[in-house]
Design an enzyme around this catalytic site. Structure first.
Site, mmCIF file in Angstrom:
data_model
loop_
_atom_site.group_PDB
_atom_site.id
_atom_site.type_symbol
_atom_site.label_atom_id
_atom_site.label_comp_id
_atom_site.label_asym_id
_atom_site.label_seq_id
_atom_site.Cartn_x
_atom_site.Cartn_y
_atom_site.Cartn_z
ATOM 1 N N ASN A 123 0.869 -1.174 0.000
ATOM 2 C CA ASN A 123 0.000 0.000 0.000
ATOM 3 C C ASN A 123 0.909 1.227 0.000
ATOM 4 O OD1 ASN A 123 -1.796 2.051 0.446
ATOM 5 N ND2 ASN A 123 -2.298 1.468 2.559
ATOM 6 N N TRP A 124 1.040 1.836 -1.174
ATOM 7 C CA TRP A 124 1.966 2.966 -1.297
ATOM 8 C C TRP A 124 1.423 4.257 -0.703
ATOM 9 C CZ3 TRP A 124 3.909 2.687 -7.099
ATOM 10 C CH2 TRP A 124 4.737 1.556 -7.234
ATOM 11 N N LYS A 125 0.137 4.280 -0.375
ATOM 12 C CA LYS A 125 -0.497 5.522 0.124
ATOM 13 C C LYS A 125 -0.228 6.656 -0.879
ATOM 14 C CE LYS A 125 -0.147 3.535 4.634
ATOM 15 N NZ LYS A 125 -0.302 3.686 6.062
ATOM 16 N N HIS A 168 -9.747 1.346 4.358
ATOM 17 C CA HIS A 168 -8.493 1.515 5.108
ATOM 18 C C HIS A 168 -8.746 2.507 6.251
ATOM 19 C CE1 HIS A 168 -4.457 2.752 6.178
ATOM 20 N NE2 HIS A 168 -4.047 1.625 5.627
ATOM 21 N N GLU A 200 -7.170 4.944 7.356
ATOM 22 C CA GLU A 200 -6.947 6.364 7.021
ATOM 23 C C GLU A 200 -8.162 6.931 6.277
ATOM 24 O OE1 GLU A 200 -3.098 5.818 5.199
ATOM 25 O OE2 GLU A 200 -2.325 5.285 7.178
ATOM 26 N N GLU A 239 -6.179 -4.956 10.206
ATOM 27 C CA GLU A 239 -5.130 -3.968 10.494
ATOM 28 C C GLU A 239 -5.492 -3.204 11.765
ATOM 29 O OE1 GLU A 239 -2.820 -2.576 6.813
ATOM 30 O OE2 GLU A 239 -4.729 -1.533 6.769
ATOM 31 N N GLY A 260 1.840 2.103 10.963
ATOM 32 C CA GLY A 260 2.854 3.155 10.914
ATOM 33 C C GLY A 260 3.484 3.485 12.257
ATOM 34 N N SER A 315 2.745 -2.224 10.552
ATOM 35 C CA SER A 315 4.171 -2.307 10.910
ATOM 36 C C SER A 315 4.844 -3.618 10.498
ATOM 37 C CB SER A 315 4.363 -2.045 12.410
ATOM 38 O OG SER A 315 3.938 -0.724 12.712
ATOM 39 N N GLY A 358 2.540 -1.065 4.389
ATOM 40 C CA GLY A 358 2.618 0.348 4.032
ATOM 41 C C GLY A 358 4.061 0.793 3.872
ATOM 42 N N GLY A 359 4.608 1.396 4.921
ATOM 43 C CA GLY A 359 5.954 1.989 4.877
ATOM 44 C C GLY A 359 7.022 1.091 4.268
HETATM 45 P P1 PGA Z 1 2.411 0.279 7.786
HETATM 46 O O1 PGA Z 1 0.976 0.567 7.105
HETATM 47 O O2 PGA Z 1 2.921 -1.019 7.190
HETATM 48 O O3 PGA Z 1 3.247 1.447 7.422
HETATM 49 O O4 PGA Z 1 2.162 0.126 9.242
HETATM 50 C C1 PGA Z 1 0.067 -0.469 6.814
HETATM 51 C C2 PGA Z 1 -1.149 0.088 6.126
HETATM 52 O O5 PGA Z 1 -1.474 1.262 6.327
HETATM 53 O O6 PGA Z 1 -1.812 -0.629 5.357
#
Ligand code: PGA
Length: 256
Positions: free
Chosen positions: A10-12, A95, A97, A167, A173, A213, A234-235
């Site tokens: 997930n590149w956001k 998600h 966010e 999640e 994050g 994470s 994500g990250g």
């Molecule tokens: P993260 O994000 O791996 O940076 O914790 C996961 C996500 O938002 O899907």
């Protein structure tokens, strides 16, 4: 035969279209012969170019959001059939966010899931509790409501096309990863809820991914857990070298 494993990036809101194709150029030779399903959820502006590039590879390209409407006067929105034509085969929905920063409700996410299925885009439904909800021992109640509302009215034959991603909001994050027993318990509960909705046989087919994470050093222990069918990253997915290490860790896991 065990369920397949998924590594979803997930590149956001990171990477231009040019940076995205550079990334795929670097990643694809590293994962050429993988049996893990490697999915990239990229910004809208990169779907077309990345999917054209990824055609020759085992990568699937998808979006991180879509409109719940078919089409119409909705300035700034993108419809699922547009994503499909641009080359997306899946979409992240719900998600945290989107829920927290953009006010998406379970009902809105439900409409998006139905729309995605109609347009033949595979929904990855994201669910998970906040820190406060966990502290109040409400994790199961919260994830059950998120699943039941988002997946109501979905015909059994469509259910096998779903992917669920657990999640915990407090793990996204932050570097804070739940214990193995917390993850196993939550995933088992997700599968029980899916069983109540679609019957046990169908529930057994739906992949349930863990997200929050994830990094190369913890992916093997997470994906080896019962009822965990892969990861949403994500990250650690933003660097093709690091993400390829995550895919390689998934490759080492023997399915039970
Ligand atoms: P993260 O994000 O791996 O940076 O914790 C996961 C996500 O938002 O899907």
């Amino acid at each position: 035969m065990g369920r397949e494993i998924y590594a979803v990036a997930n590149w956001k809101m990171y990477k231009t279209a040019r940076e995205a194709t550079d990334y795929v150029e670097k990643l694809s030779p590293k994962i050429q012969y993988c049996k893990t399903n490697v999915y990239l959820a990229v910004p809208f502006t990169s779907i077309f170019s990345v999917s054209a590039f990824a055609k020759e590879t085992c990568l699937s390209v998808g979006a991180q959001n879509m409109s719940d409407a078919k089409e119409g006067a909705f300035t700034g929105e993108v419809a699922s059939f547009m994503l499909k034509e641009a080359g997306a085969s899946f979409v992240l929905l719900g998600h945290s966010e989107r829920r927290v920063l953009f006010g998406e409700t379970n009902e809105c996410i439900h409409r998006k899931v139905l729309r995605a299925l109609q347009d033949d885009i595979r929904p990855i439904l994201c669910i998970g509790e906040t820190k406060k909800e966990r502290d109040e021992s409400r994790t199961e109640e919260v994830i059950e409501e998120e699943i039941v509302v988002a997946l109501s009215e979905i015909p059994k034959e469509d259910a096998a096309r779903l992917i669920l991603a657990y999640e915990p909001v407090w793990a996204i994050g932050t570097g804070a990863v739940p214990t193995s027993s917390m993850i196993e318990k939550a995933h088992a509960y997700c599968r029980t809820v899916l069983g109540k909705l679609f019957g046990q046989k169908t529930a057994e087919k739906i992949p349930i991914l863990y997200g929050g994470s994830v990094k190369p050093s913890n992916v093997e222990s997470i994906v080896s857990l019962k009822d965990v069918d892969g990861v949403l990253v994500g990250g650690a997915s933003l660097d093709p070298e690091i993400f390829s290490q995550i895919v390689m860790e998934c490759e080492r896991i023997e399915r039970k």
